[in-house]
Scaffold this motif. Structure first.
Motif, PDB file in Angstrom:
ATOM      1  N   ASP A   1       1.206  -1.633   0.037  1.00 30.98           N
ATOM      2  CA  ASP A   1       0.068   0.140   0.105  1.00 30.98           C
ATOM      3  C   ASP A   1       0.766   1.102   0.136  1.00 30.98           C
ATOM      4  O   ASP A   1       1.543   1.898   0.898  1.00 30.98           O
TER       5      ASP A   1
ATOM      6  N   ALA B   1      -2.516  -6.615   1.752  1.00 31.85           N
ATOM      7  CA  ALA B   1      -2.284  -4.775   0.547  1.00 31.85           C
ATOM      8  C   ALA B   1      -4.100  -4.692  -0.127  1.00 31.85           C
ATOM      9  O   ALA B   1      -4.040  -3.917  -0.810  1.00 31.85           O
TER      10      ALA B   1
ATOM     11  N   ASN C   1      -6.003   1.346   7.150  1.00 30.76           N
ATOM     12  CA  ASN C   1      -4.373  -0.412   6.613  1.00 30.76           C
ATOM     13  C   ASN C   1      -3.809  -0.847   8.206  1.00 30.76           C
ATOM     14  O   ASN C   1      -2.785   0.453   8.381  1.00 30.76           O
TER      15      ASN C   1
END
Length: 936
Positions: free
Chosen positions: A397, A452, A464
């Motif tokens: 990410d 991801a 995340n």
């Protein structure tokens, strides 16, 4: 009422027994009259003992008819009968240690034998040898002390980074049985599924046992399934805990490599105390803090930010000028962002271990003795995986890690064990009832990483995380054992006959616990309309469908006969029957003999059959892991043996599978023949040759890929690209020879020299494939072409046959004079080989040459209370051969067509960063240490 009457009776008996003792005082001297502090004084046949003070004096309460056993390093052990005396003076004669060490492993006789008088070869590693050099845990101690044993630390191999796989006589980690005080020790929960030595096996975690608690280690180098049951195909390692120490001993240790990493701090202690002349209690503990090492080198990937396929040139850069322009742009981004091209950590993991152990016994009256043993440890570890470059957005990410990231696997290992029992002699009959419990748990926590597939960005609720709980593995074993033995003397024509019989009930349990939700799900995020990887990168969490809680039981009975037919002929026969609740029964037998040709030379040999039950981990383990293949991360499914994917036939239209049969036991046949020789009290020599045939050997298959149409059909819609599983796939033969020579020389009143030369030479060869284990060998069926080769490919075969050194030679010398000592040891680790799975890429195969590793220590015992050792492991800073990288895979070679791939998975993910192999002796280089010993 009964209790009221019995209590005074027991008190009277106890008082009467105590009144029968006499207090003996005395001194222990040398033949020249010098006091011998620290000498051990024991009442023979008991655990009642003490050690001498600074002036060689001692006081000990014993039975009036007792015999005292007095021993000290560098002197001959002496027996002195008390005969009612209350004062004795003992003068010890300078000598080498007694010829041979008395061992109890490999026989159920009521009395131990010298290790050169047994029917099978047994190595003995003493407590002094364990602490003589730099190694701090049991597996590393054995690797350098016993040539037939091999263990090396792994790197970037998930859980195997934290529990070293080990082998005996060139066989697998699960083909050697580990005992503690003669009782079966439980296995680890981890099954090795990555490309390391012992792939597909489940070994025993030896590092949880503090070295301070060990009296000696006995290594039986012979098949012993008929004596001890499953797993003892290669032999048995019996760890005898201290039961004769008095006072308090402690050591402090510090060491590091010459590259200033791998720092290790250790502190341990042992405390032994007598229990009112009725027993003993020995308590030990340790703390080890081991730092990581890093021997990675510069990442030679041409493109860090603008590349594809792990840093290679994209297909659009199809001219040399285009590639040069792209390389210049990427180099500018590397400089602008401060990207460090040493972007991987290759070496031993960091770990921290707290552990404690105890061993005790107490005579409770009427001849009964209760005993306890066991301990607990808590160990944390931290090791890296493969890094993710910023040009791999579907595995990352970029909002969180714009420059890529290096993920870490953090483990917590809990280990507990307990031995409890009661024993008693009924005349000549000895009875021992015991229960042994053990549990090992491995928890995974992943950090410095992302899932991801989880959405992240402005206005999104989901954030995340960068750390995840990925689940746990746990294995529990409980064994109840009843053993009976009796020795008959002058029984007809037999000089002696020892009869042993018994029964055992064992319960095993294996569990997989799921990770947190975010560690395994696919959150649906797309990158430029491309799907992103599921789960925490480097180690996706165990999923709900992976969860397992499986148990089984085993009932066994055995009979063991050992007889001195004559003064020159010893014969040993053993038989054992077992029945497992999950796959059936097995019967093992063994016949061994030793014949003295003359007083100094004897022949010995054995023949027997054995077995190894498939572990619960091999039967039921399943997970999805991220593994790098040809530089690219792949989701690899390891599926358990009960799955329709494995079990169903590929002709099943509703759920095709590989048609693998249920796992069954490995069966072995062991042959050995040897010679023992001695000269006086100084020299011993043993030479033992062996052959071990194993049928239906359990292996973890190579990875079947979706490029095969049938495999693609079998995997269906599962989000994985590869699959692997366990099968009884091959039959192997291992041949070898062990040679051990010892010379003990007394050079004077205060000096001695001990010389040892030992060697093991072994060769394992795959004899045939077991086609009945699976139908994937049926190449005439459409779509199954080459599946047999995939089941056990040439990379797997080479790892099994040549992954461990085929030879190891150990030469050592220990010289002591007065308070000073010097020890030198050099170990030759033989060559090993690796091979690419694809026979068309055999140019990537490599043989790593043999190397000598030399250790040197200097020690001084300043007083009875204080000693110091300094030394170095790998004195000459030797490293393994460098890994061969085929020049056709050099990403900077612009004349090579960038769309053509020549590399193996190792070669492509290497990119110049991996230069060494870890499978012989590691690649840490020279290591210096100091150890302080305190005795109170």
């Amino acid at each position: 009422m009964r209790k009221t009457l019995l209590t005074p009776l027991f008190a009277v008996v106890a008082l009467a027994a105590h009144a029968q003792t006499v207090t003996v005082t005395g001194r222990v001297l040398s033949t020249t009259g010098e006091a011998q502090p620290g000498a051990t004084v024991l009442e023979r046949g008991t655990t009642n003992g003490t050690s001498t003070g600074p002036n060689g004096d001692f006081t000990l309460s014993v039975q009036p008819g007792a015999t005292l056993t007095i021993s000290a390093i560098g002197f001959a052990t002496q027996q002195v009968a008390v005969n009612g005396r209350t004062n004795v003076e003992v003068r010890l004669t300078a000598s080498a240690t007694d010829l041979g060490d008395v061992v109890v492993t490999g026989s159920r006789a009521t009395e131990g034998r010298s290790n050169i008088l047994t029917t099978a070869p047994v190595d003995v590693i003493s407590a002094r040898e364990i602490k003589a050099f730099a190694q701090t845990d049991v597996s590393q101690v054995l690797t350098y002390a016993a040539p037939s044993f091999q263990s090396s630390r792994q790197s970037i191999s998930d859980g195997t980074d934290f529990i070293d796989p080990a082998s005996l006589r060139g066989l697998g980690p699960d083909q050697v049985l580990v005992l503690v005080n003669g009782k079966r020790r439980h296995q680890q929960s981890l099954v090795n599924i990555n490309g390391t030595i012992g792939r597909g096996s489940v070994g025993t975690d030896l590092s949880v046992i503090p070295t301070a608690s060990i009296k000696r280690i006995e290594v039986l180098r012979d098949g012993a399934a008929a004596l001890y049951g499953s797993d003892a195909i290669a032999g048995v390692i019996n760890i005898q805990l201290k039961d004769d120490s008095t006072g308090f001993q402690s050591t402090g240790y510090y060491g590091q490599t010459t590259q200033s990493d791998g720092k290790t701090e250790q502190a341990d202690f042992n405390f032994g105390v007598g229990l009112n002349h009725r027993g003993y209690l020995d308590v030990s503990g340790q703390f080890i803090n081991r730092g990581y090492t890093n021997r990675s080198f510069t990442d030679t990937a041409p493109l860090i930010y603008l590349g594809a396929n792990g840093g290679n040139y994209p297909s659009s850069a199809n001219t040399e000028q285009a590639r040069r322009d792209l390389k210049a742009q990427d180099d500018a981004l590397v400089a602008q962002n401060g990207f460090n091209r040493v972007d991987l950590r290759v070496g031993q993991s960091a770990s921290r271990n707290f552990g404690g152990y105890l061993n005790g016994a107490y005579r409770i009256g009427q001849g009964y003795e209760v005993y306890v043993g066991g301990g607990a440890s808590y160990r944390t570890g931290r090791g890296p995986g493969f890094n993710r470059l910023p040009n791999q957005p579907t595995q990352s990410d970029l909002n969180i890690f714009p420059n890529g990231f290096l993920p870490f696997i953090n483990t917590t290992i809990y280990d507990q064990s307990a031995i409890t029992g009661i024993r008693k002699s009924y005349g000549e009959l000895f009875v021992d009832l015991s229960n042994t419990f053990g549990r090992n748990e491995l928890d995974y926590n992943i950090d410095g990483t992302v899932n991801a597939s989880l959405p992240q960005g402005p206005g999104l609720v989901t954030v995340n995380p960068t750390s995840f709980y990925a689940g746990k593995l746990a294995f529990l074993q409980n064994t109840t054992n009843l053993a009976l033995s009796r020795k008959f003397r002058d029984l007809g024509p037999l000089a002696t006959l020892n009869v042993a019989a018994g029964g055992e009930f064992r319960f095993d349990n294996f569990q997989i616990g799921r990770g947190e939700y975010a560690s395994y799900i696919n959150g649906g995020r797309l990158y430029n309309n491309a799907p992103t990887a599921s789960g925490s990168q480097v180690f996706p969490g165990y999923q709900p469908q992976d969860e397992v809680n499986k148990s089984r039981t085993n009932v066994a009975g055995y009979l063991d006969l050992e007889s001195d037919i004559t003064e020159r002929l010893l014969v040993h026969a053993a038989g054992r029957a077992e029945r497992y609740s999950d796959f059936g029964g097995n019967i093992s037998g063994q016949l061994a003999a030793r014949l003295s040709l003359i007083d100094a030379i004897a022949l010995r040999g054995a023949i027997g059959n054995g077995f190894r039950a498939p572990s619960l981990q091999q039967r039921y383990f399943t997970n999805t892991s991220t593994q790098f293949v040809s530089g690219l991360p792949n989701q690899v499914l390891t599926v358990n043996n009960d799955s329709p994917i494995v079990r169903n036939d590929f002709t099943n239209p509703t759920q095709p599978g590989f048609g693998v049969e249920p796992l069954k036991q490995e069966k072995s046949t062991n042959y050995s023949v040897g010679l023992t020789a001695s000269a006086g009290r100084q020299f011993t020599l043993t030479v033992d040759a062996y052959q071990i045939d194993i049928r239906d050997r359990i292996v973890l298959s190579a990875q079947f890929t979706r490029t095969n149409p049938l495999v693609n059909t079998i995997l269906g819609s599962q989000a994985v690209s590869r699959v692997q599983f366990f099968a009884n796939a091959v039959n192997t033969r291992t041949r070898g020879i062990d040679i051990v020579a010892n010379e003990r020389i007394a050079l004077g009143e205060k000096s001695r020299l001990l010389l040892t030369a030992a060697a093991n030479f072994n060769h394992t060869q795959v004899q045939s494939f077991n086609s009945s284990s699976t139908t994937v060998n049926n190449d005439v069926t459409p779509g199954t072409s080459n599946l047999q080769n995939t089941l056990f490919d040439r990379a797997q075969r080479t790892r099994l046959e040549s992954g461990n050194p085929r030879s190891k030679i150990n030469l050592s010398a220990a010289y002591t004079v007065g308070i000073f000592g010097i020890e030198a040891r050099t170990v030759r680790f033989g060559e090993i080989s690796t091979a690419d799975a694809d026979p068309t890429r055999a140019y990537l195969d490599q043989t790593f040459s043999a190397k000598w590793i030399t250790d040197l220590t200097l020690s001084a015992q300043f007083t009875k209370q204080l000693g110091l050792t300094v030394g170095v492991n790998n004195l000459f800073d030797v490293y393994p051969d460098k890994i061969y990288v085929d020049p056709r895979n050099n990403p900077n070679n612009f004349s090579v067509d960038p769309t053509t791939s020549y590399s193996s998975s190792l070669d492509n993910s290497n990119r110049g960063r991996f230069l060494y192999s870890a499978n012989q002796f590691g690649f840490n280089g020279a290591y210096y240490f100091t150890r302080l010993n305190i005795t109170l």
